[in-house]
Design a protein around this motif. Structure first.
Motif, PDB file in Angstrom:
ATOM      1  N   PHE A  76       0.829  -1.200   0.000  1.00 31.31           N
ATOM      2  CA  PHE A  76       0.000   0.000   0.000  1.00 31.31           C
ATOM      3  C   PHE A  76       0.865   1.251   0.000  1.00 31.31           C
ATOM      4  N   ASP A  77       1.920   1.253   0.808  1.00 31.16           N
ATOM      5  CA  ASP A  77       2.792   2.422   0.874  1.00 31.16           C
ATOM      6  C   ASP A  77       3.535   2.653  -0.440  1.00 31.16           C
ATOM      7  N   VAL A  78       3.964   1.563  -1.089  1.00 32.61           N
ATOM      8  CA  VAL A  78       4.626   1.706  -2.385  1.00 32.61           C
ATOM      9  C   VAL A  78       3.689   2.381  -3.378  1.00 32.61           C
ATOM     10  N   LEU A  79       2.445   1.917  -3.422  1.00 31.48           N
ATOM     11  CA  LEU A  79       1.466   2.493  -4.343  1.00 31.48           C
ATOM     12  C   LEU A  79       1.139   3.930  -3.964  1.00 31.48           C
ATOM     13  N   ARG A  80       1.030   4.179  -2.661  1.00 31.59           N
ATOM     14  CA  ARG A  80       0.702   5.531  -2.188  1.00 31.59           C
ATOM     15  C   ARG A  80       1.809   6.519  -2.552  1.00 31.59           C
ATOM     16  N   TYR A  81       3.058   6.133  -2.300  1.00 34.55           N
ATOM     17  CA  TYR A  81       4.169   7.034  -2.617  1.00 34.55           C
ATOM     18  C   TYR A  81       4.328   7.219  -4.122  1.00 34.55           C
ATOM     19  N   ALA A  82       4.142   6.140  -4.877  1.00 38.29           N
ATOM     20  CA  ALA A  82       4.242   6.244  -6.338  1.00 38.29           C
ATOM     21  C   ALA A  82       3.146   7.149  -6.887  1.00 38.29           C
ATOM     22  N   GLY A  83       1.918   6.958  -6.390  1.00 40.95           N
ATOM     23  CA  GLY A  83       0.819   7.791  -6.848  1.00 40.95           C
ATOM     24  C   GLY A  83       0.996   9.244  -6.455  1.00 40.95           C
ATOM     25  N   GLY A  84       1.437   9.488  -5.211  1.00 40.31           N
ATOM     26  CA  GLY A  84       1.666  10.859  -4.781  1.00 40.31           C
ATOM     27  C   GLY A  84       2.767  11.534  -5.578  1.00 40.31           C
ATOM     28  N   ALA A  85       3.838  10.783  -5.838  1.00 44.46           N
ATOM     29  CA  ALA A  85       4.941  11.341  -6.623  1.00 44.46           C
ATOM     30  C   ALA A  85       4.491  11.657  -8.046  1.00 44.46           C
ATOM     31  N   TYR A  86       3.658  10.789  -8.620  1.00 45.37           N
ATOM     32  CA  TYR A  86       3.207  11.007  -9.994  1.00 45.37           C
ATOM     33  C   TYR A  86       2.299  12.233 -10.084  1.00 45.37           C
ATOM     34  N   LEU A  87       1.358  12.359  -9.141  1.00 46.24           N
ATOM     35  CA  LEU A  87       0.491  13.537  -9.128  1.00 46.24           C
ATOM     36  C   LEU A  87       1.320  14.803  -8.881  1.00 46.24           C
ATOM     37  N   GLY A  88       2.329  14.685  -8.004  1.00 47.91           N
ATOM     38  CA  GLY A  88       3.200  15.826  -7.756  1.00 47.91           C
ATOM     39  C   GLY A  88       3.978  16.219  -8.996  1.00 47.91           C
ATOM     40  N   ARG A 214      -2.622  15.038  -0.298  1.00 48.26           N
ATOM     41  CA  ARG A 214      -3.719  14.295   0.338  1.00 48.26           C
ATOM     42  C   ARG A 214      -3.528  12.796   0.168  1.00 48.26           C
ATOM     43  N   LEU A 215      -3.043  12.394  -0.999  1.00 43.50           N
ATOM     44  CA  LEU A 215      -2.807  10.978  -1.248  1.00 43.50           C
ATOM     45  C   LEU A 215      -1.699  10.445  -0.355  1.00 43.50           C
ATOM     46  N   LEU A 216      -0.644  11.222  -0.165  1.00 45.52           N
ATOM     47  CA  LEU A 216       0.459  10.783   0.687  1.00 45.52           C
ATOM     48  C   LEU A 216       0.027  10.645   2.143  1.00 45.52           C
ATOM     49  N   LEU A 217      -1.024  11.346   2.533  1.00 44.65           N
ATOM     50  CA  LEU A 217      -1.519  11.278   3.899  1.00 44.65           C
ATOM     51  C   LEU A 217      -2.599  10.215   4.084  1.00 44.65           C
ATOM     52  N   THR A 218      -2.925   9.492   3.013  1.00 38.44           N
ATOM     53  CA  THR A 218      -3.953   8.464   3.069  1.00 38.44           C
ATOM     54  C   THR A 218      -3.478   7.283   3.921  1.00 38.44           C
TER      55      THR A 218
END
Length: 223
Positions: A76-88, A214-218
């Protein structure tokens, strides 16, 4: 052959899905920004990428893979960080484009009215697909929302989850097509000004960075 869905639950689901689809998020913002900056076709391509992403999420939820991801802190954390980085990254590019365009507004009339080159369709599609797939909030949504409308007594629970998830994806796709059509039409004149383009890029950049934060804080709680 009748679908293994409870008619009453399905009616409630359609109403709830429609309301939830109208809530703003990174998907709708991406379609809006692509339609405004690159035209209706780009918005349609982005909608196709997001819709495919939602169908994949529905398939993963039905197969139980989404539950495994949500249950694993590491995954979950891998996906969360990847998604947050991509949106960023998307937000950072939009802000950089706003800065470049803004400075260009001071460089003369020819530079100010020049329209930036549109992104290739395959890049828009991939960006939209990844924006959707790398968002763990969507995984949690499919796990928390869709099963509430499953009728176990009818059997075929996995099929019910996939069908309900697919319906949600189709409703979202139709809504995003409307966003693409309306925003592209309204933006035609406004985008003749480089200053307006810079402002729109800047607003989109800030919003994408906000979605990234917000995604990184999920967390993994779905209840």
């Amino acid at each position: 052959m009748a679908l293994p869905l409870d008619p009453h639950l399905l009616q409630l689901y359609l109403v709830a899905a429609l309301v939830l689809t109208l809530a703003p998020g990174p998907d709708s913002l991406l379609v809006l920004s692509r339609s405004v900056m690159d035209g209706r076709n780009a918005g349609v391509v982005a909608t196709a990428g997001i819709t495919l992403g939602n169908l994949i999420h529905a398939l993963l939820a039905a197969a139980g893979i989404s539950a495994l991801v949500a249950a694993s802190p590491a995954l979950f954390d891998v996906l969360r960080y990847a998604g947050g980085a991509y949106l960023g990254w998307i937000g950072g590019r939009a802000l950089w484009s706003a800065l470049r365009t803004g400075f260009g507004c001071r460089g003369g009339a020819e530079e100010a009215t020049a329209k930036p080159e549109s992104a290739p369709a395959h890049r828009v599609f991939l960006q939209a697909l990844l924006t959707n797939l790398l968002n763990p909030k969507v995984i949690l949504f499919y796990l928390a929302f869709v099963p509430q409308f499953v009728a176990p007594a009818l059997g075929h629970v996995a099929l019910q989850i996939f069908l309900l998830g697919s319906i949600l994806g189709v409703i979202g796709g139709l809504y995003l097509l409307g966003v693409a059509a309306l925003s592209a039409g309204a933006a035609r004149r406004a985008l003749s000004s480089a200053r307006v383009r810079a402002v729109l890029d800047g607003v989109a950049g800030v919003l994408f960075l906000g979605f990234a934060l917000r995604l990184l804080l999920t967390d993994r709680r779905i209840a």
